[in-house]
Enzyme design. Sequence first.
Site, mmCIF file in Angstrom:
data_model
loop_
_atom_site.group_PDB
_atom_site.id
_atom_site.type_symbol
_atom_site.label_atom_id
_atom_site.label_comp_id
_atom_site.label_asym_id
_atom_site.label_seq_id
_atom_site.Cartn_x
_atom_site.Cartn_y
_atom_site.Cartn_z
ATOM 1 N N HIS A 13 0.870 -1.192 0.000
ATOM 2 C CA HIS A 13 0.000 0.000 0.000
ATOM 3 C C HIS A 13 0.900 1.233 0.000
ATOM 4 C CE1 HIS A 13 -3.828 2.138 1.474
ATOM 5 N NE2 HIS A 13 -2.910 3.088 1.260
ATOM 6 N N HIS A 15 1.556 5.380 -1.698
ATOM 7 C CA HIS A 15 1.181 6.563 -2.480
ATOM 8 C C HIS A 15 2.439 7.147 -3.115
ATOM 9 C CE1 HIS A 15 -2.922 6.800 -0.777
ATOM 10 N NE2 HIS A 15 -2.336 6.238 0.260
ATOM 11 N N LEU A 16 2.482 7.158 -4.445
ATOM 12 C CA LEU A 16 3.656 7.719 -5.134
ATOM 13 C C LEU A 16 3.366 9.073 -5.762
ATOM 14 C CD1 LEU A 16 5.436 4.723 -6.932
ATOM 15 C CD2 LEU A 16 6.122 5.911 -4.841
ATOM 16 N N ARG A 17 2.067 9.479 -5.799
ATOM 17 C CA ARG A 17 1.698 10.765 -6.414
ATOM 18 C C ARG A 17 2.144 10.820 -7.879
ATOM 19 N NH1 ARG A 17 -1.310 10.797 -1.921
ATOM 20 N NH2 ARG A 17 -0.367 11.818 -0.149
ATOM 21 N N ASN A 41 -5.258 7.423 -5.906
ATOM 22 C CA ASN A 41 -5.969 8.667 -5.538
ATOM 23 C C ASN A 41 -5.209 9.909 -5.996
ATOM 24 O OD1 ASN A 41 -3.987 8.204 -3.540
ATOM 25 N ND2 ASN A 41 -5.152 9.259 -1.946
ATOM 26 N N LYS A 97 -9.239 -0.291 -5.701
ATOM 27 C CA LYS A 97 -9.263 0.376 -4.403
ATOM 28 C C LYS A 97 -10.628 0.991 -4.136
ATOM 29 C CE LYS A 97 -7.841 2.200 -0.570
ATOM 30 N NZ LYS A 97 -6.692 2.983 -0.177
ATOM 31 N N HIS A 134 -10.347 1.024 1.915
ATOM 32 C CA HIS A 134 -10.147 2.018 2.970
ATOM 33 C C HIS A 134 -11.320 1.827 3.918
ATOM 34 C CE1 HIS A 134 -8.664 5.910 4.663
ATOM 35 N NE2 HIS A 134 -9.841 5.773 5.256
ATOM 36 N N HIS A 172 -4.438 -0.701 5.919
ATOM 37 C CA HIS A 172 -3.976 0.102 7.068
ATOM 38 C C HIS A 172 -4.890 -0.019 8.294
ATOM 39 C CE1 HIS A 172 -6.833 2.795 5.198
ATOM 40 N NE2 HIS A 172 -5.982 3.236 4.287
ATOM 41 N N LEU A 217 -4.786 9.052 8.109
ATOM 42 C CA LEU A 217 -6.095 8.397 8.166
ATOM 43 C C LEU A 217 -5.970 6.948 7.713
ATOM 44 C CD1 LEU A 217 -8.330 11.275 6.789
ATOM 45 C CD2 LEU A 217 -8.389 10.304 9.097
ATOM 46 N N ASP A 245 1.475 2.592 3.509
ATOM 47 C CA ASP A 245 0.641 3.785 3.340
ATOM 48 C C ASP A 245 1.503 5.042 3.416
ATOM 49 O OD1 ASP A 245 -1.638 5.222 2.799
ATOM 50 O OD2 ASP A 245 -2.392 5.197 4.850
ATOM 51 N N HIS A 249 3.068 14.494 1.735
ATOM 52 C CA HIS A 249 2.500 15.827 1.509
ATOM 53 C C HIS A 249 3.622 16.805 1.826
ATOM 54 C CE1 HIS A 249 -1.761 14.557 1.277
ATOM 55 N NE2 HIS A 249 -1.427 13.665 2.200
ATOM 56 N N ALA A 261 -3.697 14.579 5.688
ATOM 57 C CA ALA A 261 -3.431 13.306 6.367
ATOM 58 C C ALA A 261 -2.363 12.532 5.621
ATOM 59 C CB ALA A 261 -4.717 12.491 6.415
HETATM 60 O O1 DOR Z 1 -3.136 9.290 5.803
HETATM 61 C C1 DOR Z 1 -3.542 9.020 4.696
HETATM 62 N N1 DOR Z 1 -3.029 9.622 3.592
HETATM 63 N N2 DOR Z 1 -4.532 8.135 4.563
HETATM 64 C C2 DOR Z 1 -5.116 7.892 3.391
HETATM 65 O O2 DOR Z 1 -6.028 7.100 3.340
HETATM 66 C C3 DOR Z 1 -4.719 8.640 2.174
HETATM 67 C C4 DOR Z 1 -3.352 9.148 2.295
HETATM 68 C C5 DOR Z 1 -3.012 10.177 1.235
HETATM 69 O O3 DOR Z 1 -3.292 9.935 0.062
HETATM 70 O O4 DOR Z 1 -2.443 11.214 1.580
HETATM 71 ZN ZN ZN Z 2 -3.322 5.058 1.627
#
Ligand code: DOR
Ligand code: ZN
Length: 343
Positions: A13, A15-17, A41, A97, A134, A172, A217, A245, A249, A261
Amino acid sequence: MTHLTIPRPDDWHLHLRDGAMLEGIAPESARHFARAIIMPNLVPPVVTGAQAAAYRERIRAVTGDSFTPLMTLYLTEETDPADVVAAHRDGIITSVKLYPAGATTNSASGVTNFDRVRPVLEAMAEAGIPLCCHGEVTDHDIDIFDREAVFIDRVLDPIRRATPGLRVVMEHITTADAVAYVQSQTENLGATITTHHLVINRNHILVGGIKPHYYCLPVAKRESHRLALVQAATSGDARFFLGTDSAPHTDDAKENACGCAGCFTATNTMSILAHVFEAEGALDKLEGFASRNGPAFYHLPVNDATITLEKTDSPVTYSAKIETSAGPITVFDPGFPLHWRVV
Ligand code: DOR
Ligand code: ZN
């Protein structure tokens, strides 16, 4: 023990943006991990097989061949079951997802009416495509600390009963309730556990001033829940596996009146995990959690390559921030010195 060699781990799990952020942070994951399940996302979200294929190329352009992105589609109420099945058949996606609409970062396009995604879920069950959940309800009358437990009763268990054979990953997990639910099921259910939820409880976020870099989150819960997660992760139970996860940011988006988050753990996850597992007397279980249980759930081979962790006398050092051209990103601080490093 001062050295531990395990098959190269995977991150189930991540996030690479995209764009400048992707360029800046993807190497942090590729350094230690062979594969990762890539969250969809983005803005706009990755909703079709064609978009997933294009995003995979953008990731590969940054990481090269040593890292394999395993793509996911973002489930919406408009998702076409045929597109999902075709993207899976063609090797473009690994899973789908589910974001309840409004549950977290960039989840506005997620699902509000679960009946409307029933045809997709049925097609996925038929084709053996896992659903990554999620697991939080978004009802305003449900306390944020209860949202995971309520999701299990009101959404997850009903979906699983209505869709026999659907393979589900509870992503998560943060509560003893989720651990117990996973343990109570005999098939088609696994759970990822993040690095940060093994380390922090809600006091870390709120005591002595608000700490935005510990806000994620699902939000970290009370200590008894953290202990249940540590117990599950270090138990050797193959239903639990690593999904960091790691969710970058920029500092200005975190240190903000309405902070985003996400904890960024890609850089130091393996050092933190070795610390947590050693403290439990369970270093021998790290291999299962980080390198074997995930591939077993996803029906993929364990990586042939290995990594070695080495215990050091002086604390391991790494950058506290990753500088990207999108801005600086703070690396998760476990709050204790780390003595295991990846050789
Ligand atoms: O903390 C989190 N950040 N929880 C998530 O479900 C999404 C993630 C994000 O994409 O920043
Ligand atoms: Zn996530």
